[in-house]
Design an enzyme around this catalytic site. Structure first.
Site, PDB file in Angstrom:
ATOM      1  N   GLU A  52      69.097 -65.850 -50.947  1.00 25.43           N
ATOM      2  CA  GLU A  52      67.982 -64.889 -50.842  1.00 25.43           C
ATOM      3  C   GLU A  52      68.433 -63.496 -50.425  1.00 25.43           C
ATOM      4  OE1 GLU A  52      68.472 -67.545 -48.889  1.00 25.43           O
ATOM      5  OE2 GLU A  52      67.834 -67.226 -46.807  1.00 25.43           O
ATOM      6  N   CYS A 107      70.667 -73.417 -47.061  1.00 29.96           N
ATOM      7  CA  CYS A 107      71.414 -73.646 -45.822  1.00 29.96           C
ATOM      8  C   CYS A 107      70.937 -74.932 -45.137  1.00 29.96           C
ATOM      9  CB  CYS A 107      71.315 -72.415 -44.923  1.00 29.96           C
ATOM     10  SG  CYS A 107      72.646 -72.363 -43.715  1.00 29.96           S
ATOM     11  N   GLN A 120      47.905 -37.258 -33.390  1.00 29.35           N
ATOM     12  CA  GLN A 120      48.116 -36.033 -32.596  1.00 29.35           C
ATOM     13  C   GLN A 120      48.834 -36.352 -31.282  1.00 29.35           C
ATOM     14  OE1 GLN A 120      44.490 -33.709 -32.026  1.00 29.35           O
ATOM     15  NE2 GLN A 120      43.638 -34.624 -33.862  1.00 29.35           N
ATOM     16  N   MET A 153      69.808 -77.449 -47.530  1.00 29.74           N
ATOM     17  CA  MET A 153      70.831 -78.255 -48.189  1.00 29.74           C
ATOM     18  C   MET A 153      71.271 -79.399 -47.277  1.00 29.74           C
ATOM     19  SD  MET A 153      74.813 -77.664 -49.108  1.00 29.74           S
ATOM     20  CE  MET A 153      75.405 -78.621 -47.720  1.00 29.74           C
ATOM     21  N   GLN A 154      71.445 -79.072 -46.016  1.00 26.12           N
ATOM     22  CA  GLN A 154      71.893 -80.103 -45.078  1.00 26.12           C
ATOM     23  C   GLN A 154      70.882 -81.242 -45.015  1.00 26.12           C
ATOM     24  OE1 GLN A 154      72.561 -77.855 -41.451  1.00 26.12           O
ATOM     25  NE2 GLN A 154      74.365 -76.804 -42.273  1.00 26.12           N
ATOM     26  N   LYS A 197      57.406 -48.217 -41.730  1.00 24.98           N
ATOM     27  CA  LYS A 197      58.364 -47.116 -41.576  1.00 24.98           C
ATOM     28  C   LYS A 197      59.636 -47.411 -42.374  1.00 24.98           C
ATOM     29  CE  LYS A 197      59.268 -46.835 -37.345  1.00 24.98           C
ATOM     30  NZ  LYS A 197      60.240 -47.160 -36.327  1.00 24.98           N
ATOM     31  N   GLU A 206      66.573 -44.728 -39.201  1.00 26.01           N
ATOM     32  CA  GLU A 206      65.272 -45.178 -38.704  1.00 26.01           C
ATOM     33  C   GLU A 206      65.402 -45.627 -37.258  1.00 26.01           C
ATOM     34  OE1 GLU A 206      63.763 -48.658 -40.748  1.00 26.01           O
ATOM     35  OE2 GLU A 206      62.181 -48.900 -39.235  1.00 26.01           O
ATOM     36  N   HIS A 265      73.075 -68.440 -48.240  1.00 25.73           N
ATOM     37  CA  HIS A 265      71.708 -67.910 -48.350  1.00 25.73           C
ATOM     38  C   HIS A 265      71.596 -66.995 -49.564  1.00 25.73           C
ATOM     39  CE1 HIS A 265      70.122 -69.180 -44.394  1.00 25.73           C
ATOM     40  NE2 HIS A 265      71.392 -69.116 -44.026  1.00 25.73           N
TER      41      HIS A 265
HETATM   42  N1  GLN Z   1      71.468 -74.925 -38.289  1.00 27.66           N
HETATM   43  C1  GLN Z   1      72.308 -75.065 -39.439  1.00 27.66           C
HETATM   44  C2  GLN Z   1      73.753 -74.651 -39.158  1.00 27.66           C
HETATM   45  O1  GLN Z   1      74.013 -73.994 -38.203  1.00 27.66           O
HETATM   46  C3  GLN Z   1      71.745 -74.291 -40.620  1.00 27.66           C
HETATM   47  C4  GLN Z   1      71.775 -72.809 -40.423  1.00 27.66           C
HETATM   48  C5  GLN Z   1      70.866 -72.050 -41.354  1.00 27.66           C
HETATM   49  O2  GLN Z   1      69.972 -72.621 -41.980  1.00 27.66           O
HETATM   50  N2  GLN Z   1      71.065 -70.763 -41.446  1.00 27.66           N
HETATM   51  O3  GLN Z   1      74.628 -74.966 -39.913  1.00 27.66           O
END
Ligand code: GLN
Length: 536
Positions: free
Chosen positions: A511, A383, A194, A386-387, A18, A142, A509
């Protein structure tokens, strides 16, 4: 000018596209010169999806202003490419929260608070607010779930009232249903459609159009039957067969003549002809034979791939832009911890570790980062990714055996990732992270800077923890480059490894800002750095 409201309801089952259909239609209206905005109404009681498990709800899509929203908003932004905001998504939870707060303040002067009119008024207020703030000529709205759900009844009732208030000519109801296929007799069934239309009529809403989704071709006989039984024009029964790719849906919806038909019905005139050339070219690329690149996605919610929707789409945009096919190999981080599925990791051309919360599966992702570093396999960390790349580096390069994030081990002697200062006194979990767009300054000559080819960028965030600056110097002296920081240099935004083809990670992020026509530079840089692409 009065806004035109196009409402999308669902019948039979959910998850039949949808949101994607509405998003495709939004693009086709925008292409005809209309200003378009969208709104998703979610009937569940949670205030927002921010605190919901990814297993239940899929990904949380974050907007520029930090709103944590339903993943359908990702489709809307990717197709229509207009940035959305807080007003673009609301839930029953928000509606009730507002009404109950007003009641406690005494705003209702002792009145009895009821679904009709108090809850429905608040729903209508929020719909109008979105139309007003976005100044859209066409609002696509929506309603989550399917007709007949108990939670969605106040929403349906609100739509019915709105039709009377803004006028029939300013509202249009698209009902998206599913035609099940019975293998034994080899036929598509219209009965559930229907029934769902009957349900809708019971609430007082007559659908203006029925989009009948199906995995099979739908013949004229079925269309005629739906038109007859559901009392809609034949032209307004639109069969929509499952597409090869999401990005071909705008072309299919255009081919079906849906946008022109609706515009005629709501008395609008297009100011230009749609230019769908970029989408046609994209479709050509999708269907062309392309070399495959295997990308290991190491996550802990992989049983529900919707949890990584935007990452999945960003990989696809980047791959298409450089003429390769991205084959995602889903690896459960818990498997890696048990020594399982290592061969899947080893066979990958690149490794991606996306975001996540909580301790489960962390060690498996750290293993993936270690494997990428030691074997010089391209790595993109998002995110949490990276950590974990930093924790792996602290443990195995700097020799800090128990280095960790204070999210997973509060007593760690080396909290290389630590709670952000402004997060320390926060006790509420909902909507309290560092959320939304923040600027990031890039260091010249680094992989990140070369990928973006810019000096400052803005990216969307969703995190509570950050790189601990106490360790910055030591990391840098041993081969880590902090190629992106907040402009005041207080916060690490991007970390990358020296002497590695591409081990780049971001605290934000990326993405969420990747679009099919504007693939994200970090994802493109990541795929380009794989050996296979280098050879092409
Ligand atoms: N848990 C991690 C933080 O709070 C990473 C968060 C995430 O990946 N969006 O910083």
């Amino acid at each position: 000018m009065e806004t035109k409201y196009i409402f999308f309801t669902g019948g039979v089952v959910s998850s039949v596209g949808k949101g994607v259909t509405a998003a495709a239609l939004g693009l086709l209206f925008k292409e005809r010169g209309f200003s378009v905005s969208v709104q998703k109404l979610d009937p569940y009681i949670n205030v927002d999806p921010g605190t919901m498990s990814p297993y239940q709800h899929g990904e949380v899509f974050v907007l520029d202003d930090g709103a944590e929203t339903d993943l359908d908003l990702g489709h809307y932004e990717r197709f229509i490419d207009n940035p959305l905001s807080q007003v673009s998504n609301f839930t029953s939870g928000q509606v009730y929260d507002e009404v109950i707060s007003k009641e406690r303040r005494g705003d209702y002067l002792g009145g009895t608070i009821q679904i009709i009119p108090h809850i429905t008024n608040e729903i209508k207020r929020r719909i109008r607010l979105a139309a007003h703030t976005t100044k859209a000529e066409i609002m696509l709205i929506e309603i989550g779930g399917t007709v007949g759900d108990i939670e969605s009844q106040p929403f349906m009732e609100s739509l019915r009232q709105m039709r009377n208030e803004v006028g029939t000519e300013n509202t249009y109801f698209v009902h998206v249903t599913w035609l099940p296929y019975i293998g034994a007799t080899g036929e598509l069934k219209t009965k559930p459609t229907q029934h769902s239309v009957a349900e809708l009529r019971g609430i007082g809403i007559a659908p203006s159009m029925i989009i009948a989704r199906s995995d099979y071709d739908v013949d004229q006989e079925i269309i005629d039957k739906i038109a007859l039984f559901c009392d809609v024009e034949k032209r307004a029964v639109v069969p929509m067969k499952t597409a090869n790719s999401l990005y071909e849906i705008p072309l299919l919806v255009e081919e079906a003549g849906v946008a022109d038909y609706i515009i005629e019905k709501i008395n609008l005139k297009a100011s230009k002809k749609p230019n769908l050339k970029p989408w046609k070219e994209l479709s050509k690329k999708i269907n062309a034979d392309k070399p495959k690149i295997k990308i290991a996605l190491v996550g802990k919610y992989i049983e529900l791939q919707d949890a990584y929707m935007s990452v999945r789409e960003a990989l696809r945009h980047a791959a298409l832009s450089i003429g390769v096919e991205d084959e995602v190999v889903w690896i459960h981080s818990a498997d890696l911890e048990k020594g399982k599925n290592l061969d899947a990791l080893e066979s990958a051309d690149a490794i991606i570790v996306p975001g996540g919360f909580g301790e489960r599966g962390i060690e498996g992702k750290i293993l993936a980062a270690q494997y990428a570093r030691e074997n010089k396999i391209p790595y993109l960390g998002l995110c949490l990714g990276m950590q974990l790349m930093c924790i792996e580096f602290a443990r195995n390069v700097l020799g800090y055996e128990n280095a960790n994030s204070s999210e997973f081990d509060q007593g760690t002697p080396h909290p290389v990732i630590d709670l952000m200062l402004e997060q320390r006194n926060i006790s509420d979990m909902g909507g309290t992270m560092r959320l939304g767009l923040y600027p990031c300054a890039l260091q010249k000559g680094t992989l990140a800077q070369k990928s973006y080819n810019k000096e400052e960028i803005n990216e969307r965030h969703r995190h509570r923890f950050e790189f601990n600056n106490k360790y910055r110097k030591e990391f840098e002296e041993n081969g880590m480059v902090f190629s992106g920081t907040s402009p005041d240099n207080m916060l690490v935004e991007i970390a990358e490894l020296k002497d590695h083809p591409f081990m780049v990670s971001s605290q934000f992020h990326p993405e969420f800002l990747s679009r099919p026509m504007r693939p994200h530079p970090l994802f493109v840089g990541f795929l380009k750095s794989t050996k296979k692409v280098a050879k092409i």
